[in-house]
Design a protein around this motif. Sequence first.
Motif, PDB file in Angstrom:
ATOM      1  N   ARG A  31       1.267  -5.963   9.978  1.00 28.07           N
ATOM      2  CA  ARG A  31       0.650  -5.154  11.033  1.00 28.07           C
ATOM      3  C   ARG A  31       1.234  -5.439  12.415  1.00 28.07           C
ATOM      4  O   ARG A  31       0.877  -4.782  13.385  1.00 28.07           O
ATOM      5  CB  ARG A  31      -0.861  -5.428  11.084  1.00 28.07           C
ATOM      6  CG  ARG A  31      -1.608  -4.993   9.837  1.00 28.07           C
ATOM      7  CD  ARG A  31      -1.834  -3.524   9.842  1.00 28.07           C
ATOM      8  NE  ARG A  31      -2.458  -3.055   8.606  1.00 28.07           N
ATOM      9  CZ  ARG A  31      -3.203  -1.980   8.534  1.00 28.07           C
ATOM     10  NH1 ARG A  31      -3.437  -1.259   9.605  1.00 28.07           N
ATOM     11  NH2 ARG A  31      -3.710  -1.596   7.389  1.00 28.07           N
ATOM     12  N   THR A 116      -1.611  -4.541  -0.691  1.00 28.68           N
ATOM     13  CA  THR A 116      -1.209  -3.213  -0.215  1.00 28.68           C
ATOM     14  C   THR A 116      -1.949  -2.121  -0.967  1.00 28.68           C
ATOM     15  O   THR A 116      -2.407  -1.143  -0.378  1.00 28.68           O
ATOM     16  CB  THR A 116       0.314  -3.040  -0.366  1.00 28.68           C
ATOM     17  OG1 THR A 116       0.967  -4.052   0.408  1.00 28.68           O
ATOM     18  CG2 THR A 116       0.773  -1.680   0.121  1.00 28.68           C
ATOM     19  N   ASP A 123      -7.912   2.882   2.901  1.00 26.88           N
ATOM     20  CA  ASP A 123      -7.525   3.921   3.865  1.00 26.88           C
ATOM     21  C   ASP A 123      -7.782   5.317   3.299  1.00 26.88           C
ATOM     22  O   ASP A 123      -8.267   6.203   4.002  1.00 26.88           O
ATOM     23  CB  ASP A 123      -6.038   3.786   4.230  1.00 26.88           C
ATOM     24  CG  ASP A 123      -5.755   2.560   5.090  1.00 26.88           C
ATOM     25  OD1 ASP A 123      -6.723   1.939   5.584  1.00 26.88           O
ATOM     26  OD2 ASP A 123      -4.568   2.219   5.254  1.00 26.88           O
ATOM     27  N   THR A 181      -0.096   8.345  14.457  1.00 30.75           N
ATOM     28  CA  THR A 181       0.707   7.363  13.734  1.00 30.75           C
ATOM     29  C   THR A 181       0.434   7.494  12.240  1.00 30.75           C
ATOM     30  O   THR A 181      -0.714   7.610  11.818  1.00 30.75           O
ATOM     31  CB  THR A 181       0.355   5.930  14.194  1.00 30.75           C
ATOM     32  OG1 THR A 181       0.618   5.821  15.591  1.00 30.75           O
ATOM     33  CG2 THR A 181       1.177   4.886  13.443  1.00 30.75           C
ATOM     34  N   TYR A 182       1.488   7.481  11.443  1.00 33.52           N
ATOM     35  CA  TYR A 182       1.363   7.563   9.990  1.00 33.52           C
ATOM     36  C   TYR A 182       1.785   6.240   9.368  1.00 33.52           C
ATOM     37  O   TYR A 182       2.760   5.620   9.793  1.00 33.52           O
ATOM     38  CB  TYR A 182       2.242   8.690   9.436  1.00 33.52           C
ATOM     39  CG  TYR A 182       1.714  10.059   9.796  1.00 33.52           C
ATOM     40  CD1 TYR A 182       0.892  10.747   8.925  1.00 33.52           C
ATOM     41  CD2 TYR A 182       2.025  10.636  11.029  1.00 33.52           C
ATOM     42  CE1 TYR A 182       0.394  12.005   9.266  1.00 33.52           C
ATOM     43  CE2 TYR A 182       1.524  11.882  11.372  1.00 33.52           C
ATOM     44  CZ  TYR A 182       0.705  12.559  10.500  1.00 33.52           C
ATOM     45  OH  TYR A 182       0.209  13.783  10.841  1.00 33.52           O
ATOM     46  N   GLN A 183       1.046   5.802   8.370  1.00 31.68           N
ATOM     47  CA  GLN A 183       1.381   4.585   7.634  1.00 31.68           C
ATOM     48  C   GLN A 183       2.365   4.939   6.532  1.00 31.68           C
ATOM     49  O   GLN A 183       2.138   5.886   5.776  1.00 31.68           O
ATOM     50  CB  GLN A 183       0.096   3.987   7.036  1.00 31.68           C
ATOM     51  CG  GLN A 183       0.286   2.626   6.403  1.00 31.68           C
ATOM     52  CD  GLN A 183       0.527   1.550   7.439  1.00 31.68           C
ATOM     53  OE1 GLN A 183      -0.061   1.561   8.515  1.00 31.68           O
ATOM     54  NE2 GLN A 183       1.409   0.623   7.142  1.00 31.68           N
ATOM     55  N   ILE A 185       4.226   3.155   3.298  1.00 35.85           N
ATOM     56  CA  ILE A 185       4.231   1.959   2.451  1.00 35.85           C
ATOM     57  C   ILE A 185       5.159   2.214   1.269  1.00 35.85           C
ATOM     58  O   ILE A 185       5.059   3.240   0.601  1.00 35.85           O
ATOM     59  CB  ILE A 185       2.807   1.627   1.956  1.00 35.85           C
ATOM     60  CG1 ILE A 185       1.912   1.267   3.155  1.00 35.85           C
ATOM     61  CG2 ILE A 185       2.827   0.488   0.950  1.00 35.85           C
ATOM     62  CD1 ILE A 185       0.463   1.071   2.814  1.00 35.85           C
TER      63      ILE A 185
END
Length: 197
Positions: A31, A116, A123, A181-183, A185
Amino acid sequence: MAHEQLESYVVETPEQAMALLNPLRAEILSRLVEPASAAEVARGINEIPQRVNYHLKALEKVGLVRRVGSRQVRNLVEVLYLAIARTYVLSEGLNWANETVQQMKDQGALSHLVNTAERIKRDALLLMERSDQEQEIPSATLDTSIRLASAEQRSAFVEEYVSLVNQLVEKYQSKAKGQETYQVILAVYPKEGGEEA
């Protein structure tokens, strides 16, 4: 606010390696690709700030994060932290048996994978609640399989995979304030029953 951060850092000490293998500390590090306070990180991973602060101090002590500033929030001064690198590689020269180093790498990667997966689930549930309120939630998923002939080929694939994603991130990263903002992964792991035709 511009701060220097390495793309990759070779972990040379057992103390740093052990810190990275702690799933919560690995999550906190992930993070901190941008400066953030303990409170911000805590909100992002659904933890209490005091616990995150404790682990931040431990990560700072072994040199994996550093203080990069502070800011006034109401009556409090928040310290901002930044991870020293975006990715970490365990050194083969840690003076541990090869089997131990490999086991640590495997366990660390698997712990991070479990963490994760839990984060994605958490999320997604929050986003589904927003979607129930008739908010549009743009998202995308990529799910594919690949057969790799050897450990060398697997390593080369992962290296190129990460490099291409980093190029995409740099190409499309918006510098404008106030943008959503986009995560993103990425995960690579063996598929159960993957040897079948």
